[in-house]
Scaffold this motif. Sequence first.
Motif, PDB file in Angstrom:
ATOM      1  N   ILE A 234      22.534 -24.356  28.135  1.00  0.00           N
ATOM      2  CA  ILE A 234      22.031 -23.557  27.013  1.00  0.00           C
ATOM      3  C   ILE A 234      21.301 -24.444  26.007  1.00  0.00           C
ATOM      4  O   ILE A 234      20.199 -24.123  25.545  1.00  0.00           O
ATOM      5  CB  ILE A 234      23.190 -22.806  26.332  1.00  0.00           C
ATOM      6  N   LEU A 235      21.896 -25.581  25.654  1.00  0.00           N
ATOM      7  CA  LEU A 235      21.283 -26.478  24.680  1.00  0.00           C
ATOM      8  C   LEU A 235      19.933 -26.998  25.174  1.00  0.00           C
ATOM      9  O   LEU A 235      18.942 -27.008  24.431  1.00  0.00           O
ATOM     10  CB  LEU A 235      22.215 -27.661  24.400  1.00  0.00           C
ATOM     11  N   ALA A 236      19.894 -27.431  26.432  1.00  0.00           N
ATOM     12  CA  ALA A 236      18.662 -28.012  26.974  1.00  0.00           C
ATOM     13  C   ALA A 236      17.537 -26.985  27.040  1.00  0.00           C
ATOM     14  O   ALA A 236      16.400 -27.261  26.641  1.00  0.00           O
ATOM     15  CB  ALA A 236      18.932 -28.595  28.359  1.00  0.00           C
ATOM     16  N   THR A 237      17.848 -25.789  27.535  1.00  0.00           N
ATOM     17  CA  THR A 237      16.804 -24.773  27.676  1.00  0.00           C
ATOM     18  C   THR A 237      16.380 -24.203  26.323  1.00  0.00           C
ATOM     19  O   THR A 237      15.199 -23.920  26.103  1.00  0.00           O
ATOM     20  CB  THR A 237      17.275 -23.642  28.602  1.00  0.00           C
ATOM     21  N   ARG A 238      17.327 -24.053  25.405  1.00  0.00           N
ATOM     22  CA  ARG A 238      16.958 -23.577  24.059  1.00  0.00           C
ATOM     23  C   ARG A 238      16.120 -24.621  23.324  1.00  0.00           C
ATOM     24  O   ARG A 238      15.199 -24.273  22.581  1.00  0.00           O
ATOM     25  CB  ARG A 238      18.209 -23.224  23.260  1.00  0.00           C
ATOM     26  N   MET A 239      16.442 -25.888  23.500  1.00  0.00           N
ATOM     27  CA  MET A 239      15.636 -26.940  22.888  1.00  0.00           C
ATOM     28  C   MET A 239      14.200 -26.863  23.394  1.00  0.00           C
ATOM     29  O   MET A 239      13.248 -26.954  22.615  1.00  0.00           O
ATOM     30  CB  MET A 239      16.231 -28.311  23.198  1.00  0.00           C
ATOM     31  N   HIS A 240      14.053 -26.667  24.694  1.00  0.00           N
ATOM     32  CA  HIS A 240      12.705 -26.580  25.250  1.00  0.00           C
ATOM     33  C   HIS A 240      11.979 -25.333  24.757  1.00  0.00           C
ATOM     34  O   HIS A 240      10.784 -25.389  24.434  1.00  0.00           O
ATOM     35  CB  HIS A 240      12.775 -26.573  26.776  1.00  0.00           C
TER      36      HIS A 240
END
Length: 271
Positions: A234-240
């Motif tokens: 979730i963190l990685a995809t939301r950051m992107h």
Amino acid sequence: MPDQQCTCVTLATFWTYDYISSLHEEWTFLLRSRWTKLKALYIIARYIPFFFIATDLYMIFTPNENPDKCRMLINIYSCLGVISLTCSECFFILRTYALWNKNRIVLVAMLSTLFAIMVSFIGIWFTAVATSDVITSTIPGAVGCYRSSSSVYFFVSFLLLFVLAVVLVFLTLIPIIQSWQKAKGHLHSILVKHNMFYYACSLFLSAVNVLMPVLSSYVSMNFFERFQALILAILATRMHLDLWRNNWHAHDSDSLECISMSDRLPEDPTV
């Protein structure tokens, strides 16, 4: 064992809620952004957790009295978790690479570290799975199958992820602090702008999984194993998505020549 079912349903519900809440933004990104390798990585990182959760739910809620089948399901579940973790870490590495103005030496160093850690993680993790006891649905009120032991191998596996998180946080802080010193802006604004809190959450989750085998029960530890894999995705995809949205709003989408992950670190945090 019913606690396992409860934690599994809780995480599945949380993941579903997150997906639904960001569905409009995500499909805007998928439909309007160019097809690149990074977009393919995003799709893998975003949707592998669905299979991860589905396997977990099937493993826990489907009656299963065959230990061999149970171990096979645990291996599939573990493979999906490793893929998800690797894709998530790749996003953090690429963001750090961008903050270092695409320094190839830094990129090679980070990718080499990721490769070494993930190979070690896979070897240690599957050794732990192979040496763990597998319990099927012989306990009243419980169905499915479970990994029964909390081996020290699992502790070492997440210790490796913690080391990787520390390395990424350290490498990310260096250009951020340099930018702060040059711009004389608010440090909090710079940290927010350059996604430092995503890194902090990743570091915190790794630390929790390192401490859980020492401080708590197996059930709690198993919960945080699942939790880290899902939250990192979730963190990685939301950051992107945040980076892409900010870049897309700042430029006309037809003339967009580079993906937001490759944005360089500006000297002025107010830009």
